[in-house]
Design a protein around this motif. Sequence first.
Motif, PDB file in Angstrom:
ATOM      1  N   SER A 192       0.915  -1.096  -0.022  1.00  0.00           N
ATOM      2  CA  SER A 192       0.033  -0.115  -0.018  1.00  0.00           C
ATOM      3  C   SER A 192       0.764   1.322  -0.027  1.00  0.00           C
ATOM      4  N   ILE A 193       1.895   1.103   0.944  1.00  0.00           N
ATOM      5  CA  ILE A 193       2.609   2.393   1.027  1.00  0.00           C
ATOM      6  C   ILE A 193       3.475   2.505  -0.276  1.00  0.00           C
ATOM      7  N   ILE A 194       4.259   1.755  -0.611  1.00  0.00           N
ATOM      8  CA  ILE A 194       4.945   1.828  -1.955  1.00  0.00           C
ATOM      9  C   ILE A 194       4.340   2.190  -3.213  1.00  0.00           C
ATOM     10  N   GLY A 195       3.074   1.570  -3.247  1.00  0.00           N
ATOM     11  CA  GLY A 195       2.170   1.411  -4.556  1.00  0.00           C
ATOM     12  C   GLY A 195       1.666   3.120  -4.625  1.00  0.00           C
ATOM     13  N   THR A 196       1.335   3.551  -3.513  1.00  0.00           N
ATOM     14  CA  THR A 196       0.621   5.087  -3.677  1.00  0.00           C
ATOM     15  C   THR A 196       1.783   5.976  -3.800  1.00  0.00           C
ATOM     16  N   LEU A 197       3.127   5.708  -3.317  1.00  0.00           N
ATOM     17  CA  LEU A 197       4.154   6.543  -3.710  1.00  0.00           C
ATOM     18  C   LEU A 197       4.464   6.790  -5.148  1.00  0.00           C
ATOM     19  N   VAL A 198       4.498   5.613  -5.537  1.00  0.00           N
ATOM     20  CA  VAL A 198       4.790   5.561  -7.201  1.00  0.00           C
ATOM     21  C   VAL A 198       3.647   6.108  -7.816  1.00  0.00           C
ATOM     22  N   THR A 199       2.567   5.808  -7.476  1.00  0.00           N
ATOM     23  CA  THR A 199       1.239   6.360  -8.237  1.00  0.00           C
ATOM     24  C   THR A 199       1.275   7.954  -8.264  1.00  0.00           C
ATOM     25  N   GLY A 200       1.423   8.381  -7.013  1.00  0.00           N
ATOM     26  CA  GLY A 200       1.582   9.872  -6.916  1.00  0.00           C
ATOM     27  C   GLY A 200       2.612  10.423  -7.939  1.00  0.00           C
ATOM     28  N   ARG A 201       3.516   9.961  -7.991  1.00  0.00           N
ATOM     29  CA  ARG A 201       4.797  10.481  -8.988  1.00  0.00           C
ATOM     30  C   ARG A 201       4.324  10.426 -10.709  1.00  0.00           C
ATOM     31  N   ILE A 202       3.567   9.126 -10.634  1.00  0.00           N
ATOM     32  CA  ILE A 202       3.088   8.758 -12.119  1.00  0.00           C
ATOM     33  C   ILE A 202       1.830   9.842 -12.365  1.00  0.00           C
ATOM     34  N   LEU A 203       1.281  10.231 -11.570  1.00  0.00           N
ATOM     35  CA  LEU A 203      -0.165  11.118 -11.429  1.00  0.00           C
ATOM     36  C   LEU A 203       0.494  12.504 -12.129  1.00  0.00           C
ATOM     37  N   ASP A 204       1.432  13.002 -11.332  1.00  0.00           N
ATOM     38  CA  ASP A 204       1.988  14.316 -11.356  1.00  0.00           C
ATOM     39  C   ASP A 204       2.728  14.384 -12.819  1.00  0.00           C
ATOM     40  N   ALA A 205       3.478  13.238 -13.422  1.00  0.00           N
ATOM     41  CA  ALA A 205       3.959  13.054 -14.674  1.00  0.00           C
ATOM     42  C   ALA A 205       2.929  13.084 -15.726  1.00  0.00           C
ATOM     43  N   ASP A 206       1.880  12.278 -15.632  1.00  0.00           N
ATOM     44  CA  ASP A 206       0.840  12.311 -16.721  1.00  0.00           C
ATOM     45  C   ASP A 206       0.204  13.768 -16.610  1.00  0.00           C
ATOM     46  N   TYR A 207      -0.201  14.186 -15.596  1.00  0.00           N
ATOM     47  CA  TYR A 207      -0.501  15.506 -15.774  1.00  0.00           C
ATOM     48  C   TYR A 207       0.194  16.625 -16.472  1.00  0.00           C
ATOM     49  N   ARG A 208       1.373  16.789 -16.277  1.00  0.00           N
ATOM     50  CA  ARG A 208       2.399  17.695 -16.764  1.00  0.00           C
ATOM     51  C   ARG A 208       2.284  17.274 -18.344  1.00  0.00           C
ATOM     52  N   ARG A 209       2.548  15.868 -18.652  1.00  0.00           N
ATOM     53  CA  ARG A 209       2.297  15.627 -20.228  1.00  0.00           C
ATOM     54  C   ARG A 209       1.357  15.715 -20.805  1.00  0.00           C
ATOM     55  N   VAL A 210       0.130  15.529 -20.148  1.00  0.00           N
ATOM     56  CA  VAL A 210      -1.204  16.047 -20.904  1.00  0.00           C
ATOM     57  C   VAL A 210      -1.178  17.584 -21.086  1.00  0.00           C
ATOM     58  N   LYS A 211      -0.922  18.304 -20.084  1.00  0.00           N
ATOM     59  CA  LYS A 211      -1.126  19.681 -19.979  1.00  0.00           C
ATOM     60  C   LYS A 211      -0.197  20.347 -21.059  1.00  0.00           C
ATOM     61  N   SER A 212       0.980  19.725 -21.224  1.00  0.00           N
ATOM     62  CA  SER A 212       1.932  20.361 -22.276  1.00  0.00           C
ATOM     63  C   SER A 212       1.291  20.118 -23.920  1.00  0.00           C
ATOM     64  N   PHE A 229     -10.268  21.079 -20.647  1.00  0.00           N
ATOM     65  CA  PHE A 229      -8.845  20.483 -20.375  1.00  0.00           C
ATOM     66  C   PHE A 229      -9.238  18.838 -20.268  1.00  0.00           C
ATOM     67  N   PRO A 230      -8.438  17.962 -20.874  1.00  0.00           N
ATOM     68  CA  PRO A 230      -8.664  16.515 -20.820  1.00  0.00           C
ATOM     69  C   PRO A 230      -8.409  16.200 -19.459  1.00  0.00           C
ATOM     70  N   LEU A 231      -8.844  16.194 -18.393  1.00  0.00           N
ATOM     71  CA  LEU A 231      -8.475  15.926 -17.092  1.00  0.00           C
ATOM     72  C   LEU A 231      -8.648  14.384 -17.007  1.00  0.00           C
ATOM     73  N   GLU A 232      -9.616  13.953 -17.822  1.00  0.00           N
ATOM     74  CA  GLU A 232      -9.910  12.337 -17.566  1.00  0.00           C
ATOM     75  C   GLU A 232      -8.517  11.514 -18.001  1.00  0.00           C
ATOM     76  N   LYS A 233      -7.894  12.020 -19.152  1.00  0.00           N
ATOM     77  CA  LYS A 233      -6.650  11.703 -19.797  1.00  0.00           C
ATOM     78  C   LYS A 233      -5.386  11.769 -18.768  1.00  0.00           C
ATOM     79  N   ALA A 234      -5.473  13.069 -18.005  1.00  0.00           N
ATOM     80  CA  ALA A 234      -4.574  13.202 -17.214  1.00  0.00           C
ATOM     81  C   ALA A 234      -4.436  12.541 -15.929  1.00  0.00           C
ATOM     82  N   ARG A 235      -5.552  11.989 -15.351  1.00  0.00           N
ATOM     83  CA  ARG A 235      -5.902  11.374 -14.041  1.00  0.00           C
ATOM     84  C   ARG A 235      -6.111   9.740 -14.129  1.00  0.00           C
ATOM     85  N   LEU A 236      -6.922   9.497 -15.279  1.00  0.00           N
ATOM     86  CA  LEU A 236      -7.426   8.236 -15.072  1.00  0.00           C
ATOM     87  C   LEU A 236      -6.730   7.059 -15.799  1.00  0.00           C
ATOM     88  N   ARG A 237      -5.696   7.255 -16.666  1.00  0.00           N
ATOM     89  CA  ARG A 237      -5.189   6.372 -17.471  1.00  0.00           C
ATOM     90  C   ARG A 237      -4.594   5.198 -16.804  1.00  0.00           C
TER      91      ARG A 237
END
Length: 507
Positions: free
Chosen positions: A317-337, A365-373
Amino acid sequence: MASDNEENNSRPGSALATEPYSIFDRRQKGLIVFLVATAATFSGFASNIYFPALGTIADDFHVTVELINLTVTSYLIFQGLAPSLWGPLSDVKGRRVAYFFTFLVFLGACVGLAESKNYATLIILRSLQSSGSASTIAVGSAVIGDITTREERGGYMGIFQAGLLAPVAVGPVIGGALAASLGWRSIFWFLTIYGGIFLIILILSLPETLRSTVANGGVNPSSLVAKYPLNLYQKLTKVKFTPQPQPPKPTKRAKIDVIGPIRILFSKQAISLILFLAIYYAVWQMSITAMSVLFEERYNLSETQIGLTFIANGAGSIIGTLVTGRILDADYRRVKSKYEAPMSEVGSEAGSDRTPPTELDELNFPLEKARLRLLPILALLQCASIVTFGWTTQYRVHISVPIITTFFTGWTVVSIVSVVTTYLIDIFPEQKAASSASVNLARCLLAAGGTSIVTLIINAVGVGWTFTIAIAAQLVALVLVGIQWRFGSKWRVDADRARRQTEKEEQ
């Protein structure tokens, strides 16, 4: 509704164009997230520290394990219901006020549980204990929403989720050790002492963050409750800001909207994702509730050994959510750019008759693509881990195998919670705690139902088929993610237009 309103203060022409979204610097944000994540550990501790002692408590009160499992069910029911009160309270009266009263309720219940003499008292006080502890998750999510923008929110939510999930790993270990050495009542005395000390730390260290009260943190509020320790954070921050006057009092008195979480739950923008999350969370709770009894019966483990088996689930649970949090930020920046590139071209085209970017563009803004992939990947991995847990336990495969599956189950389900919670805070920026409370309401009530019947189903059809049926429901629930992906953007635009129309009619 959501657009990027939280970042409006950085746009040219805004009255707050030069002001930061939050005056808290990175170091201060880290401290705030640490405090709210630690506060949220009480929900997990109170729930998970209890599992290794279920059999002992049943023997002590001369009742069946099924009846003791109902105390887990009652805990989950109130874990879902209570944030519907405390969340809206914190959205109106402030985060610090909500924390203070929730901890008082929690501490009173812990003392009563340590002294409980019969089963009826146990089940009532477990419900009260849940009412106090569970709301720390909704309020903590709201605090993170107050101080972070969308671009950084996923990472901070990952840290928050990792912190609050530490009890999943260490709670059962502590509970098993305490129950084996000092008796199960010592579990609740431990929670009382831990809770009392932390409440003092929280009062002294956590600033008020409710934006309607302190804006970006640069306001000097008149209320003593909100003033301290915010004034210390303002003096020590490395972020440059201009002290702001108190926000004007609203023309209408803000009301504590207790049914706000229910409205969010049943709104088109949220119901598909929340129901999807609730189903996956319920199956997880069914598996860890059954785990204690299954490992005792099929592998002859002691209370202390059972507690140790929960470490894998918590670590995942701990490791997974830390990794997922970083992926969420990266996805958001990618979609936003990708989204901003054609928008900037529109504004730079000389003589173009195309409309430059507007607030509606931001709402689109395609928030679903940035968050739900990530959701389908996480969902399928959880299905695989759950069905493996069921059948390996059924046939008494070496205990290392079902334990390893709980690592992946913990990883995936908590990552799903992190993704959905972050998305809902994005689309309900004025109701951060209420949106988190709506998630709690659905997932805990569905989990309560699941945990109340899991032992009965296992006795009827066996462990393997019980969790095979569970993953069938999970696979069907994946359709709900597809619905949100396809229609989520349209529903957000429609809801925003309806809100604007209502505001015009009220003026």
